[in-house]
Design an enzyme around this catalytic site. Structure first.
Site, mmCIF file in Angstrom:
data_model
loop_
_atom_site.group_PDB
_atom_site.id
_atom_site.type_symbol
_atom_site.label_atom_id
_atom_site.label_comp_id
_atom_site.label_asym_id
_atom_site.label_seq_id
_atom_site.Cartn_x
_atom_site.Cartn_y
_atom_site.Cartn_z
ATOM 1 N N THR A 47 -8.298 -10.188 5.330
ATOM 2 C CA THR A 47 -7.557 -9.911 4.107
ATOM 3 C C THR A 47 -6.095 -9.741 4.500
ATOM 4 O O THR A 47 -5.727 -9.943 5.655
ATOM 5 C CB THR A 47 -8.066 -8.617 3.447
ATOM 6 O OG1 THR A 47 -7.771 -7.520 4.328
ATOM 7 C CG2 THR A 47 -9.579 -8.676 3.219
ATOM 8 N N TYR A 80 -6.017 8.456 8.763
ATOM 9 C CA TYR A 80 -6.798 7.428 8.047
ATOM 10 C C TYR A 80 -8.290 7.675 8.252
ATOM 11 O O TYR A 80 -9.071 7.658 7.293
ATOM 12 C CB TYR A 80 -6.400 6.043 8.553
ATOM 13 C CG TYR A 80 -7.188 4.904 7.936
ATOM 14 C CD1 TYR A 80 -7.169 4.671 6.581
ATOM 15 C CD2 TYR A 80 -7.956 4.050 8.746
ATOM 16 C CE1 TYR A 80 -7.886 3.616 6.016
ATOM 17 C CE2 TYR A 80 -8.672 3.005 8.199
ATOM 18 C CZ TYR A 80 -8.633 2.793 6.830
ATOM 19 O OH TYR A 80 -9.347 1.754 6.287
ATOM 20 N N ASP A 123 -2.364 3.378 -10.787
ATOM 21 C CA ASP A 123 -1.894 3.928 -9.517
ATOM 22 C C ASP A 123 -2.776 5.135 -9.269
ATOM 23 O O ASP A 123 -2.683 6.146 -9.990
ATOM 24 C CB ASP A 123 -0.424 4.326 -9.624
ATOM 25 C CG ASP A 123 0.137 4.892 -8.324
ATOM 26 O OD1 ASP A 123 -0.661 5.329 -7.465
ATOM 27 O OD2 ASP A 123 1.369 4.935 -8.178
ATOM 28 N N ASN A 171 -12.015 0.683 -4.382
ATOM 29 C CA ASN A 171 -11.598 -0.179 -3.282
ATOM 30 C C ASN A 171 -10.154 0.076 -2.851
ATOM 31 O O ASN A 171 -9.793 -0.195 -1.715
ATOM 32 C CB ASN A 171 -11.763 -1.647 -3.707
ATOM 33 C CG ASN A 171 -11.092 -2.611 -2.758
ATOM 34 O OD1 ASN A 171 -11.526 -2.800 -1.633
ATOM 35 N ND2 ASN A 171 -9.996 -3.220 -3.218
ATOM 36 N N LYS A 220 -11.147 8.610 5.300
ATOM 37 C CA LYS A 220 -12.369 7.838 5.063
ATOM 38 C C LYS A 220 -13.614 8.688 5.329
ATOM 39 O O LYS A 220 -14.634 8.536 4.639
ATOM 40 C CB LYS A 220 -12.365 6.578 5.926
ATOM 41 C CG LYS A 220 -11.343 5.531 5.485
ATOM 42 C CD LYS A 220 -11.558 5.110 4.048
ATOM 43 C CE LYS A 220 -10.647 3.964 3.637
ATOM 44 N NZ LYS A 220 -10.871 3.546 2.219
ATOM 45 N N SER A 274 -15.204 2.378 2.388
ATOM 46 C CA SER A 274 -14.716 3.154 3.520
ATOM 47 C C SER A 274 -14.239 2.188 4.599
ATOM 48 O O SER A 274 -13.578 1.191 4.310
ATOM 49 C CB SER A 274 -15.836 4.080 4.035
ATOM 50 O OG SER A 274 -15.388 4.858 5.124
#
Length: 281
Positions: free
Chosen positions: A186, A151, A59, A86, A155, A137
C-alpha cells in the site's frame, strides 16, 4: 459471496486496505460508507456505484465525527452491518525521541478514534442483535518493536479492546475481529508514517532500520486487493476467528513474539507463588 443489502462503514477509505475493501464490497453488490478526511480522495469510489457508496468526511481525531459518520450511514442505508476501523498511521520513533504531542496524536488516531466509532455503532447493532466490528491492527500489536514503541502500544491497546468487545457482545449477536497484516504493498510508508521531529544519534541502529523501511516501500509481498477479499470472506464465513493474520511474513512474526513471551514467563513460574501468603494464613 454476495453482499447485497449489507452495509459496511470503512474508515481510512482513501487508500490501501480501506480503498480495496470498498471496491470489493461494491463488486459484491454491497453498500459502503467510504469515510476519509478528504472527500476528493474517495470520489472515484462513489463513481463506482453512486447509489451504493456514500462518501463521508471523517477525521477520527475530531470530536463528533464518529457520531456524524454513523448517523449518516444509518440515514442513507438504515443499518450498519460491519464497521471496519482501518484508519491509522505509524509513528516510527524511539521512546526517548518522541514529544508528548506526537504520542497523543498516535493514540488519538489509532485508539481513541476507533473506540469512538465502536461506541457510536454499537447501539444500532445491539438493537438489531446483529453486527460485526473489524479492527485493523498490525504485527506490531503482538509486541513492542524497537523504534516504533508508541505505534506498537497503540495497536496492542486496540487489540485488547477488541478482545474485550468480543467477550461482551457475542451473546448480543455482535462479532469482533482483529486483522493483523504484515507488510503490504500500500502507500502506508508514503502517506501514513510519521517521524520524530529530531533524531538522537545514539540510536543509530534504529535510525538505520527506519531508513530501510522507506527503501522497501512498493516491494512488499502483501497484496491489499487479495487481503481485502479475504477479510470479507472471513467476516461473511462460518465462525470467524478473533484474529485474522494476513501475509506470509506476518504469521511467523506474531507467533515468534508469543513464543518469546511464553519463554520469558516461564522464568517466573518458581517465583510467582512466593509472593502469596503461606497456605493457611
Amino acid at each position: 459471496m454476495s453482499l447485497s443489502g449489507k452495509t459496511w462503514l470503512i474508515t481510512g477509505a482513501s487508500a490501501g486496505f480501506g480503498k480495496a475493501l470498498v471496491r470489493e464490497i461494491v463488486a459484491r453488490g454491497g453498500n459502503a460508507v467510504a469515510a476519509a478526511r478528504n472527500l476528493d480522495d474517495v470520489a472515484d469510489l462513489v463513481a463506482l456505484a453512486p447509489e451504493r457508496v456514500l462518501a463521508q468526511r471523517l477525521d477520527v481525531t475530531r470530536p463528533g465525527d464518529a457520531e456524524s459518520a454513523v448517523a449518516a450511514a444509518l440515514d442513507r442505508f438504515g443499518a450498519i452491518d460491519v464497521l471496519a476501523n482501518n484508519a491509522g498511521y505509524g509513528f516510527l520513533s524511539t521512546i526517548e525521541e518522541a514529544d508528548d504531542a506526537a504520542v497523543r496524536r498516535q493514540f488519538e488516531t489509532n485508539v481513541f478514534g476507533p473506540a469512538a466509532l465502536m461506541r457510536a455503532a454499537l447501539p444500532g447493532m445491539r438493537a438489531r442483535r446483529s453486527g460485526f466490528i473489524v479492527n485493523v491492527s498490525s504485527t506490531a500489536g503482538s509486541r513492542g518493536f524497537a523504534g516504533s514503541g508508541y505505534y506498537s502500544a497503540s495497536k496492542a491497546a486496540l487489540e485488547a479492546m477488541t478482545e474485550a468487545l468480543a467477550g461482551e457482545a457475542r451473546e448480543l449477536g455482535i462479532r469482533a475481529m482483529i486483522v493483523s497484516p504484515g507488510p503490504f504493498r500500500t502507500d502506508f510508508f508514503g502517506r501514513s508514517i510519521a517521524l520524530p521531529d529530531s533524531e538522537i544519534a545514539d540510536y543509530s541502529a534504529v535510525i538505520a532500520q527506519r531508513r530501510s523501511y522507506a527503501a522497501s516501500d512498493g516491494l512488499q509481498q502483501g497484496d491489499p486487493v487479495r487481503g481485502a477479499a479475504i477479510i470479507i470472506d472471513t467476516v461473511t464465513g462460518d465462525d470467524p476467528p478473533l484474529r485474522l493474520v494476513l501475509g506470509g511474513k506476518a504469521l511467523p512474526t506474531i507467533t515468534g513474539a508469543y513464543h518469546a513471551k511464553l519463554a520469558d514467563l516461564a522464568r517466573s513460574e518458581p517465583i510467582a507463588p512466593l509472593a502469596d501468603f503461606p497456605e493457611g494464613e
